[in-house]
Design an enzyme around this catalytic site. Structure first.
Site, PDB file in Angstrom:
ATOM      1  N   GLY A  39       0.896  -1.126   0.116  1.00  0.00           N
ATOM      2  CA  GLY A  39       0.038  -0.102   0.037  1.00  0.00           C
ATOM      3  C   GLY A  39       0.826   1.331   0.066  1.00  0.00           C
ATOM      4  O   GLY A  39       1.954   1.285  -0.302  1.00  0.00           O
ATOM      5  N   ASN A  40       0.343   2.367   0.275  1.00  0.00           N
ATOM      6  CA  ASN A  40       0.865   3.499   0.291  1.00  0.00           C
ATOM      7  C   ASN A  40       0.181   4.583   1.206  1.00  0.00           C
ATOM      8  O   ASN A  40      -0.679   4.194   1.853  1.00  0.00           O
ATOM      9  CB  ASN A  40       1.091   4.469  -1.304  1.00  0.00           C
ATOM     10  CG  ASN A  40      -0.214   4.760  -1.667  1.00  0.00           C
ATOM     11  OD1 ASN A  40      -1.166   5.462  -1.280  1.00  0.00           O
ATOM     12  ND2 ASN A  40      -0.641   3.887  -2.884  1.00  0.00           N
ATOM     13  N   ARG A  41       0.795   5.651   1.624  1.00  0.00           N
ATOM     14  CA  ARG A  41       0.276   6.466   2.341  1.00  0.00           C
ATOM     15  C   ARG A  41      -0.562   7.524   2.212  1.00  0.00           C
ATOM     16  O   ARG A  41      -0.940   8.470   2.850  1.00  0.00           O
ATOM     17  CB  ARG A  41       1.618   7.378   2.996  1.00  0.00           C
ATOM     18  CG  ARG A  41       2.622   6.690   3.677  1.00  0.00           C
ATOM     19  CD  ARG A  41       3.782   7.360   4.400  1.00  0.00           C
ATOM     20  NE  ARG A  41       4.567   6.475   5.085  1.00  0.00           N
ATOM     21  CZ  ARG A  41       4.634   5.824   6.296  1.00  0.00           C
ATOM     22  NH1 ARG A  41       3.546   6.045   6.808  1.00  0.00           N
ATOM     23  NH2 ARG A  41       5.396   5.363   6.552  1.00  0.00           N
ATOM     24  N   SER A  42      -1.436   7.641   0.831  1.00  0.00           N
ATOM     25  CA  SER A  42      -2.582   8.429   0.451  1.00  0.00           C
ATOM     26  C   SER A  42      -3.361   8.407   1.592  1.00  0.00           C
ATOM     27  O   SER A  42      -3.940   7.423   1.815  1.00  0.00           O
ATOM     28  CB  SER A  42      -2.874   8.175  -0.800  1.00  0.00           C
ATOM     29  OG  SER A  42      -3.702   9.201  -1.094  1.00  0.00           O
ATOM     30  N   ALA A  49      -3.655   7.870  -5.531  1.00  0.00           N
ATOM     31  CA  ALA A  49      -2.140   7.309  -5.775  1.00  0.00           C
ATOM     32  C   ALA A  49      -2.297   5.865  -6.083  1.00  0.00           C
ATOM     33  O   ALA A  49      -2.589   4.776  -5.092  1.00  0.00           O
ATOM     34  CB  ALA A  49      -1.804   7.649  -4.137  1.00  0.00           C
TER      35      ALA A  49
END
Ligand code: C5P
Length: 226
Positions: free
Chosen positions: A29-32, A97
């Site tokens: 995943g990512n931090r968006s 994102a």
């Protein structure tokens, strides 16, 4: 209330960060946070648009009022949801994102510890959804992309933004200045709005709602002129 300059328009916004599954319980995943996309959807609805928000993983955000929310997980799910939602839309904003890569294979069961080191994780490239949406753009439809540019100075970020605008082929590109605590996981944003016609607007530091307003100003002007 706000000007109803998007009344009668249908717009689609993507938000949040995709999660690329490894097995039934794990993902990349990512931090968006999804905050900028949610602000775009909320402001568009306040200005009279019919809004579909395609939301990948976000922070714990309330659904914006009077917005249709479609939830997705992975980039491939987001892609399918976007292609379905943009049919007949006047404007499309890709604020999500999207993971650049996803695991090649999705294990059917939880990957187990074996006592030895695991195989390296094999990844494959996700489709560029923004480029696909530009390719499928209906006549008069406005497509907006986002770009987070680090660049050591303003000139760098703008130069990279211009190149990205040309490469993606979208009508408008929001260039976010990132780094120094800007843009990610914070309520405020700043940058530039670049247009395919060569125009360039400064987006002053301010709330994500303010930035959303400036983006819809540019979209509404183009919809009026088409
Ligand atoms: O190339 P880059 O990831 O910087 O481009 C960012 C823009 O492209 C954003 O609008 C993002 O939503 C979109 N994007 C996409 N599909 C991808 C990667 C990015 O639509 N696979």
């Amino acid at each position: 209330g706000l000007p109803q300059d998007l009344a009668g328009r249908r717009v689609v916004v993507s938000a949040g960060g995709t999660r690329e599954p490894l097995d039934p319980v794990r993902f990349l995943g990512n931090r968006s946070s999804g905050r900028q996309g949610y602000a775009l959807a909320a402001v568009a609805a306040q200005r009279g648009a019919a809004v579909t928000l395609v939301a990948a993983h976000t922070a714990d955000l309330a659904d914006p009022a009077a917005v249709e929310v479609v939830r997705v997980g992975s980039a491939l799910e987001l892609r399918d949801a976007m292609h379905a939602a943009v049919k007949g839309a006047d404007a499309v904003v890709m604020a999500a994102a999207v993971a650049d890569f996803r695991p090649v294979s999705l294990a059917g069961h939880k990957i187990k510890k074996t006592g030895s080191d695991p195989e390296p994780l094999a990844l494959t490239t996700n489709p560029d959804i923004l480029v696909e949406l530009v390719g499928a753009r209906e006549p008069g439809q406005i497509v907006v992309g986002f770009a987070a540019e680090t660049g050591d100075d303003t000139g760098d970020a703008l130069h990279h933004g211009r190149q990205k605008l040309a490469r993606k082929g979208c009508d408008l590109l929001v260039v976010n200045a990132v780094g120094d605590g800007m843009a990610f996981e914070v309520p405020e944003n700043a940058g530039w709005l670049l247009a395919a016609d060569g125009s360039e607007t400064v987006l002053p530091h301010g709330s994500k709602a303010l930035l959303a307003s400036r983006v819809w100003d540019a979209v509404a002007a183009r919809l009026r002129d088409r």
